[in-house]
Design a protein around this motif. Structure first.
Motif, PDB file in Angstrom:
ATOM      1  N   ILE A   1      31.417 104.305  95.244  1.00  0.00           N
ATOM      2  CA  ILE A   1      31.509 103.178  94.325  1.00  0.00           C
ATOM      3  C   ILE A   1      32.971 102.803  94.172  1.00  0.00           C
ATOM      4  N   ASN A   2      33.312 101.573  94.533  1.00  0.00           N
ATOM      5  CA  ASN A   2      34.679 101.094  94.414  1.00  0.00           C
ATOM      6  C   ASN A   2      34.761 100.100  93.261  1.00  0.00           C
ATOM      7  N   LEU A   3      35.649 100.395  92.299  1.00  0.00           N
ATOM      8  CA  LEU A   3      35.844  99.529  91.147  1.00  0.00           C
ATOM      9  C   LEU A   3      37.185  98.815  91.303  1.00  0.00           C
ATOM     10  N   SER A   4      37.158  97.498  91.370  1.00  0.00           N
ATOM     11  CA  SER A   4      38.374  96.713  91.579  1.00  0.00           C
ATOM     12  C   SER A   4      38.831  96.081  90.274  1.00  0.00           C
ATOM     13  N   GLU A   5      40.151  96.078  90.062  1.00  0.00           N
ATOM     14  CA  GLU A   5      40.770  95.396  88.925  1.00  0.00           C
ATOM     15  C   GLU A   5      40.240  95.903  87.576  1.00  0.00           C
TER      16      GLU A   5
ATOM     17  N   VAL B   1      32.347  95.494  91.631  1.00  0.00           N
ATOM     18  CA  VAL B   1      31.814  96.831  91.884  1.00  0.00           C
ATOM     19  C   VAL B   1      31.205  96.817  93.277  1.00  0.00           C
ATOM     20  N   GLN B   2      31.795  97.579  94.181  1.00  0.00           N
ATOM     21  CA  GLN B   2      31.314  97.629  95.561  1.00  0.00           C
ATOM     22  C   GLN B   2      30.704  98.999  95.819  1.00  0.00           C
TER      23      GLN B   2
ATOM     24  N   LEU C   1      34.910 106.089  93.469  1.00  0.00           N
ATOM     25  CA  LEU C   1      34.097 107.172  92.942  1.00  0.00           C
ATOM     26  C   LEU C   1      33.121 107.641  94.006  1.00  0.00           C
ATOM     27  N   LYS C   2      32.836 108.943  94.024  1.00  0.00           N
ATOM     28  CA  LYS C   2      31.883 109.511  94.969  1.00  0.00           C
ATOM     29  C   LYS C   2      30.737 110.136  94.188  1.00  0.00           C
ATOM     30  N   GLU C   3      29.524 109.661  94.454  1.00  0.00           N
ATOM     31  CA  GLU C   3      28.349 110.116  93.711  1.00  0.00           C
ATOM     32  C   GLU C   3      28.121 111.608  93.914  1.00  0.00           C
TER      33      GLU C   3
ATOM     34  N   GLY D   1      22.039  98.755  83.876  1.00  0.00           N
ATOM     35  CA  GLY D   1      23.378  98.765  84.452  1.00  0.00           C
ATOM     36  C   GLY D   1      23.586  99.917  85.412  1.00  0.00           C
ATOM     37  N   PHE D   2      24.735 100.575  85.279  1.00  0.00           N
ATOM     38  CA  PHE D   2      25.112 101.669  86.180  1.00  0.00           C
ATOM     39  C   PHE D   2      25.204 102.970  85.378  1.00  0.00           C
TER      40      PHE D   2
END
Length: 238
Positions: A64-68, A28-29, A160-162, A128-129
């Motif tokens: 927010i970038n979610l990888s894999e 999570v970036q 994702l964009k907040e 968490g998130f």
């Protein structure tokens, strides 16, 4: 029912739906950019200020970038389709029917052009998130199929964009001086407590309580870059 590590949920008709993740993303970036202006004497060629100060103007929404993100099983294709439909307002038969009916009634297609707001949750909300977001991009790779050609496994990378909301990461760090359930907010240029009360609580009547919670004497004059606490709305109930 299996425990869901993370998920995206939409409660806005006609785009209502949920996409649970089989496993947490590999990474999570989170990225946030800020805008600022420079003040000071100009350089001889007038190109850039020399020896000036940089003043905060505003913070851009969090990305927010979610990888894999992994999907597996017979629901792989429907779940991936749901992600893509959230990025195409009015898509799908139901969306087109509802959108068309509203367009006839309102003579406008603006509602069809709005991306739905989703809730991204990963882990318990207390640690968490938990963010309201829009799905800005999705890269999906189908990696396994059954004998009839139906996808049964896929990996996705999502951006994702907040979006402004009353959610946020909870609880507030106790060392910040805030009460549990509060969020922090950085004031941008031209903002005051009156318009902050309107944007975060739906009306201007709570500006005085917002000022009291932050010990602010003059609610109409706040310096850009000032960090304030946004109390939970429950704190405003009498």
């Amino acid at each position: 029912m299996a425990y869901v590590n993370a998920m995206l949920v939409c409660t806005q008709a006609p785009m209502v739906g949920a996409v649970p993740f089989l496993f947490p993303p590999d990474k999570v970036q989170m990225t946030r950019d800020v805008q600022f202006s420079s003040h000071g004497s100009s350089s001889p060629n007038g190109a850039k200020p020399a020896g000036g100060l940089e003043s905060f103007k505003k913070a851009e929404p969090l990305k927010i970038n979610l990888s894999e993100v992994l999907f597996s099983g017979p629901e792989t294709k429907p779940l991936c389709d749901q992600l893509l439909n959230w990025m195409s307002p009015g898509s799908g038969r139901l969306g087109q029917m509802v959108g068309g009916a509203l367009a006839v009634k309102t003579k406008s297609m603006n509602h069809v052009n709005r991306l739905p707001v989703l809730t991204f949750q990963m882990g318990p909300p207390s640690a968490g998130f938990l963010y309201d977001v829009m799905l800005q991009s999705a890269q999906i790779s189908f990696t396994r199929f059954n004998r009839t050609g139906i996808p049964i496994r896929a990996r996705a990378t999502l951006t994702l964009k907040e979006q402004p909301s009353l959610l946020g990461t909870l609880p507030t760090n106790p060392t910040s001086g805030g009460l549990p359930g509060r969020r922090t907010y950085t004031v941008t240029e031209g903002e005051d407590l009156v318009n902050l009360a309107r944007s975060h609580y739906g009306g201007t009547s709570d500006w005085r309580r917002l000022a009291d919670a932050n010990g602010i004497d003059d609610p109409l004059r706040m310096r850009p870059g000032t960090t304030i606490y946004l109390p939970n709305p429950d704190e405003f109930t009498d």
